[in-house]
Write a protein that holds these residues in place. Structure first.
Motif, short mmCIF file in Angstrom:
data_model
loop_
_atom_site.label_atom_id
_atom_site.label_comp_id
_atom_site.label_asym_id
_atom_site.label_seq_id
_atom_site.Cartn_x
_atom_site.Cartn_y
_atom_site.Cartn_z
N UNK B 220 4.73 1.03 2.34
CA UNK B 220 4.63 0.49 0.98
C UNK B 220 3.95 -0.88 0.98
N UNK B 221 3.18 -1.14 2.01
CA UNK B 221 2.43 -2.40 2.14
C UNK B 221 3.29 -3.57 2.57
N UNK B 242 -2.86 4.64 19.20
CA UNK B 242 -3.44 3.69 18.25
C UNK B 242 -2.85 3.93 16.88
N UNK B 243 -2.69 2.84 16.14
CA UNK B 243 -2.12 2.95 14.79
C UNK B 243 -3.02 2.21 13.82
N UNK B 244 -3.45 2.93 12.81
CA UNK B 244 -4.24 2.30 11.75
C UNK B 244 -3.33 2.07 10.54
N UNK B 245 -3.14 0.79 10.21
CA UNK B 245 -2.22 0.44 9.11
C UNK B 245 -3.03 0.15 7.85
N UNK B 246 -2.48 0.56 6.71
CA UNK B 246 -3.22 0.41 5.45
C UNK B 246 -3.30 -1.04 4.98
N UNK B 247 -2.51 -1.93 5.60
CA UNK B 247 -2.76 -3.36 5.35
C UNK B 247 -2.24 -4.20 6.52
N UNK B 248 -2.61 -5.47 6.51
CA UNK B 248 -2.26 -6.36 7.60
C UNK B 248 -0.75 -6.60 7.69
#
Lengths: 346, 346
Positions: B220-221, B242-248
């Motif tokens: 949820x960011x 590897x993990x790609x996160x939708x925000x920092x």
DNA sequence: TTGAAAGCGCTACCAT
DNA sequence: ATGGTAGCGCTTTCAA
């Protein structure tokens, strides 16, 4: 009835005078019941909203306040803004945000907005007034100074005790057993930086610890200066085992540089910051730092400003809000408590 | 002449009519030279500033715009604000900041401020309009939507290509040799989160990589959801490399949790974020992430709004500003490029 | 309890 | 090139 409805439209529809409508909508309690309801209903039906310019002109107030900061890009101010905004909207005020970038022209400009109907009051977080010859700042404008100090200005202040907060931060390091404690200051001679430095010095003195040559490095609150000062520190003949930084941003610079040099935090060197920024707790390792109740500071400043605007009394002593030392992951006892005892020189 | 000087004061002193003073000060070029200078000098001498309420009432404009964000506490918006503010002040506008906290009542309220003289235009960053029955939002109000998408609203948009940006982030991981790449999404089904997720999926598909079960975690960011999703990921039979996160912010949560579990970043697991927050580059290790030109987005949105306000044409296609993948320290090739080849299952 | 009317300070129209 | 003046929409005396 093209365009937005005005008070006269409602008056015509209900069959009363504009004055009555104004009174009804203002909730003065001067309008009798059959009329009152009809006015309210009609206003709602038309989705009426009073024109603020007209009202402002008539009442000579803008119902807006100005929050002036040094750098709107600094997340530090955001939390303050939130507190200010919350208190403001509760009281029906809106908040204009002003960004001076340390530009005296802008500072003067924002100050002038107090007089020209832009805003009724101002919360100043820049730590300085515009040059006195530019303005007739008499000290009784509706201004509240937050976090910074404008000495002898006559305005109410909401501050933290920078000296005590710095002292407690350094004491934490001393209690862990550190003796070679360095400090990276903010830009001197700004009062805030000064106070924090004095807190550091006092703590050292009270503990009977000497401040070695070069252990006070002069920074400017920016990341890069943390990096630079850290390098200077690492070049010293005797290395500090702990570094107290005057803000978090520099602390991040310091930690980054230490890592790059292969120095481990907190195993080799402890680091303490000041501010407790958004995400400082999420840092790796989580940053030990002095936390300021920013939203609360904003709220308090706004509350005082509101009193001021309503003609009530305002505190003539600075309001001091409490800080809190957050002990997290960047501080630990020094590696070898004993090997550091090489005696002191001035 | 008590109180602030008004146009009439200057007129009286110079011996001309208020109209002439107004024209002289407005720089219309309609006032002849001996008079012009005298008016200017007198105005300067009196430190005259036009009353904005009066001017606003007369001109039916406020010379203010409203920047409405979901959460003023999110530093992300600060940089945008800076861009907006800079462009605004160049054009003589001030900026009111509105904070909806996702409260529909506030959203409606801010929207109404467009009509009541508070502001001439609005930059919307909340991704939604107030409920249509609350307002007569016709799509031709002076509104510019930034970063979010309000589909079919008819307003100009300034956006980034979330799909392409996410795709490039995941491609970077793929190029490093990763195959087991997980994704932590934003709150679904919000369009922004959706697009980033689709970018992830597209990249995987184009590379012929399967998305293992559980590799898409719903966040949820917020920091904490990064922590939670990371735990879920670590409980999987096959771990992602590897993990790609939708925000920092979630990426920070992930990295913190990985560290706590003794998993090293980037040696054991690579992490990519999205946003490039203030201090993301100062993180340890510095965060690889998609950088959005926030100030630029703000500036562009304001520029479009200004065109709109001056009656000029506005782009009817969304303006897409470029993002940039910042490769920093949290991504590296997978530990053992070959041992991960356990074949794929759906 | 309600109405009439003045006027906040400015800009812009219509004269001259 | 300049002046006279109406009027933006509202609030608030003063009168009734």
């Amino acid at each position: 009835m093209a365009g937005r409805p005005k008070i006269k439209d409602i008056a015509d529809m209900v069959g009363v005078s504009p004055a009555t409508v104004s009174r009804a909508l203002a909730g003065t309690g001067l309008v009798a019941e059959p009329t009152l309801s009809r006015i309210r209903e009609t206003a709602a039906a038309l989705d009426y909203r009073p024109n603020v310019s007209a009202r402002n002109l008539r009442t000579q107030r803008s119902m807006a306040i100005l929050l002036v900061v040094r750098d709107a890009g600094n997340p530090f101010y955001l939390e303050v803004f939130k507190g200010v905004e919350a208190a403001a909207r509760e009281a029906g005020y809106s908040v204009l945000m002003g960004n001076t970038e340390d530009d005296p022209v802008r500072e003067t400009e924002y100050f002038a907005m107090l007089g020209d109907g832009h805003a009724d009051g101002m919360i100043l977080m820049t730590g300085k007034l515009p040059a006195p010859n530019d303005t007739r700042a008499t000290g009784d404008e509706p201004v509240v100074v937050a976090l910074e100090m404008v000495e002898g200005s006559g305005y109410p202040h909401v501050v933290i005790d920078n000296h005590a907060a710095a002292l407690s931060a350094v004491n934490h390091l001393i209690e862990l057993g550190h003796q070679n404690i360095a400090h990276i200051t903010g830009p001197l001679p700004e009062p805030m930086s000064q106070r924090r430095m004095e807190g550091y010095r006092t703590a050292m003195k009270l503990a009977g610890l000497a401040i070695r040559e070069g252990f006070e490095q002069r920074g400017d609150y920016l990341l890069e200066s943390g990096v630079q000062c850290c390098r200077a520190l690492l070049a010293l003949p005797v290395l500090p085992t702990a570094i107290f930084c005057a803000n978090d941003e520099m602390a991040f610079g310091v930690i980054g540089e230490l890592n790059r040099q292969g120095v481990s935090v907190p195993d080799d060197v402890s680091v303490v910051g000041f501010d407790d920024l958004f995400l400082s707790a999420a840092f790796q390792p989580p940053l030990t730092t002095v936390s300021q109740p920013r939203a609360d500071i904003g709220r308090q400043a706004m509350t005082i400003l509101l009193s001021r605007l309503s003609g009530a009394a305002v505190p003539d002593e600075p309001v001091v809000v409490a800080t809190q030392l957050k002990v997290r992951g960047t501080t630990a006892p020094p590696k070898s408590l004993t090997t550091q005892h090489q005696g002191r020189h001035q």
